[in-house]
Design a protein around this motif. Structure first.
Motif, mmCIF file in Angstrom:
data_model
loop_
_atom_site.group_PDB
_atom_site.id
_atom_site.type_symbol
_atom_site.label_atom_id
_atom_site.label_comp_id
_atom_site.label_asym_id
_atom_site.label_seq_id
_atom_site.Cartn_x
_atom_site.Cartn_y
_atom_site.Cartn_z
ATOM 1 N N LYS A 345 0.855 -1.191 0.000
ATOM 2 C CA LYS A 345 0.000 0.000 0.000
ATOM 3 C C LYS A 345 0.890 1.240 0.000
ATOM 4 O O LYS A 345 2.120 1.156 0.179
ATOM 5 C CB LYS A 345 -0.916 0.022 1.239
ATOM 6 N N TRP A 356 -3.507 4.528 1.152
ATOM 7 C CA TRP A 356 -4.266 4.303 -0.079
ATOM 8 C C TRP A 356 -4.040 2.871 -0.570
ATOM 9 O O TRP A 356 -2.931 2.332 -0.466
ATOM 10 C CB TRP A 356 -3.810 5.251 -1.193
ATOM 11 N N ALA A 358 -5.830 -0.348 -3.545
ATOM 12 C CA ALA A 358 -6.778 -0.714 -4.593
ATOM 13 C C ALA A 358 -6.555 -2.179 -4.943
ATOM 14 O O ALA A 358 -5.563 -2.790 -4.516
ATOM 15 C CB ALA A 358 -6.619 0.176 -5.827
ATOM 16 N N SER A 359 -7.449 -2.740 -5.729
ATOM 17 C CA SER A 359 -7.378 -4.170 -6.039
ATOM 18 C C SER A 359 -6.691 -4.480 -7.363
ATOM 19 O O SER A 359 -6.561 -5.640 -7.736
ATOM 20 C CB SER A 359 -8.794 -4.764 -6.062
ATOM 21 N N GLY A 366 -6.028 4.416 -6.134
ATOM 22 C CA GLY A 366 -6.182 4.018 -4.749
ATOM 23 C C GLY A 366 -7.199 4.883 -4.025
ATOM 24 O O GLY A 366 -7.335 6.079 -4.301
ATOM 25 N N THR A 367 -7.893 4.262 -3.098
ATOM 26 C CA THR A 367 -8.838 4.981 -2.245
ATOM 27 C C THR A 367 -8.325 4.947 -0.812
ATOM 28 O O THR A 367 -7.574 4.063 -0.422
ATOM 29 C CB THR A 367 -10.238 4.354 -2.313
ATOM 30 N N GLY A 370 -8.221 1.731 1.240
ATOM 31 C CA GLY A 370 -8.633 0.715 0.281
ATOM 32 C C GLY A 370 -7.890 -0.600 0.463
ATOM 33 O O GLY A 370 -7.029 -0.731 1.344
#
Length: 397
Positions: A345, A356, A358-359, A366-367, A370
């Motif tokens: 991350k 942040w 993301a998958s 990125g969130t 996440g």
């Protein structure tokens, strides 16, 4: 007497109406015997990379000009392909038919055409089914070749003995990515880098040029939100390879265009506004470019930013610091970092309160808080944008 006059008038009107209907029924459009040759409008790439992972994406949108048949009538178009480029009656396949002046061809369709002509993304085998190697001991593949396309236009049932026009044959060079054996690194995708006096790199094509972020769901779409200069330093272009001037993307008559190394360099993009933050969006498939001002009033500036996770050398117990751009304080990078298979991350100030994830691997958005980002082992240059959480991993060969 009045009755006779009425009958004569009625007969006269009916006669005129009958003749008018007869003339309309016999109306025919006169078409030209030899319409102008239909032509493609695309800026085709020098090579199209095919992979199973991107099979659902569009490989190319074929565009062509409307030919002049000399008559205001609908035109039928046929995008055709031929395995060996001869386009004989027995060796021509209609890939799509339409009344529009464009057709999209997917990566999956190109893979099917490549496979039909004998290409493969697996190692070549001999008659005994054993893998073939070259004189240097490297595996031999038959994954590179040419596909042939043309577009044909006619008027179909709209005219007797309909004339037709056929374009010149368009050769498409394809490279089918080698099937993964579990020992190979990440799949290589096309990247786009900023260059020009409106950007951090200036007109230096190998100056740690900032990359655009590729849409993980569509490899033809790219975006970047960041700082651009204005005034007398307001131009920029996009390069696919740092250190090389081609392939080079810009504008031609207001439309996104590329010089793949065989043509003329396009014009530069221009920031018509003042220096500041902007979002640019590029779609290589639809050849569109858009640049819009970005509101920076709510942005936070972080003193530090890092990568962390089992894919990094320090695992989940330590931060590997990234470098903040001196040109744009919201752009962060780390070069030549070795990563292992695993997850990671991004986080600010070494604190889990601001992180942040993301998958999607390689690139994504990125969130805050996440999921962990999946990583394939390899050496990468990594860029992260804390404005929108976007990231991109660029494999280092």
């Amino acid at each position: 007497m009045k009755n006779k006059i009425s009958i004569l008038i009625t007969a006269f009107i009916l006669s005129i109406s009958f003749n008018a209907c007869t003339d309309d029924d016999n109306l025919r459009f006169q078409t030209v015997e030899s319409p102008e040759q239909i032509t493609f409008l695309n800026n085709f790439l020098s090579e199209y990379v095919l992979s199973e992972e991107t099979a659902s994406n569009n490989a190319e949108r074929f565009l062509w000009a409307t030919p002049d048949f000399g008559a205001p009538t609908a035109v039928n178009y046929f995008l055709e392909t031929s395995p060996d480029g001869t386009f004989t009656e027995e060796n021509t396949e209609v890939l799509a038919s339409t009344s529009e002046t464009q057709v999209s061809v997917s990566v999956s369709q190109m893979i099917d055409l490549a496979e039909a002509k004998g290409l493969s993304n697996e190692q070549v085998e001999n008659e005994d089914g054993e893998p073939v190697f070259d004189e240097n001991g490297d595996p031999v593949y038959n994954n590179i070749g040419e596909l042939f396309f043309r577009v044909r236009a006619d008027l179909g049932d709209n005219a007797e003995n309909s004339p037709e026009t056929t374009s010149a044959i368009q050769v498409i060079n394809v490279r089918w990515l080698i099937a993964s054996t579990g020992e190979e690194g990440p799949v290589s995708f096309r990247n786009l880098f900023l260059v020009g006096n409106a950007t951090a790199a200036d007109w230096n094509n190998d100056n740690n040029n900032m990359p655009l972020v590729r849409n993980p769901e569509n490899e033809d779409q790219y975006t970047f939100t960041g700082k651009f200069l204005g005034g007398d330093t307001n131009e920029f272009k996009l390069l696919e390879v740092r250190g090389q001037w081609q392939p080079q993307w810009g504008l031609s008559d207001g439309t996104l265009a590329v010089n793949d190394g065989t043509g003329t360099d396009p014009d530069a993009f221009v920031n018509d506004g003042e220096a500041g933050y902007y979002t640019i969006e590029v779609d290589l498939d639809s050849t569109t470019f858009e640049m819009t001002a970005f509101d920076t009033s709510d942005l936070t500036t972080y003193p530090s930013l890092s990568i962390i996770g089992e894919a990094t050398a320090l695992g989940w117990d330590g931060d590997t610091e990234m470098t903040q751009s001196s040109f744009d304080e919201h752009q962060w990078f780390i070069t030549g970092v070795e990563l292992a298979d695993g997850e990671m991350k991004f986080r600010a100030t070494g604190n889990w309160d601001i992180n942040w994830g993301a998958s999607t691997p390689i690139s994504g958005f990125g969130t805050m808080g996440g999921p962990n980002i999946p990583v394939t082992a390899g050496t990468y240059d990594i860029w992260f944008n804390d404005i929108d959480g976007s990231y991109i991993f660029i494999p280092v060969e």
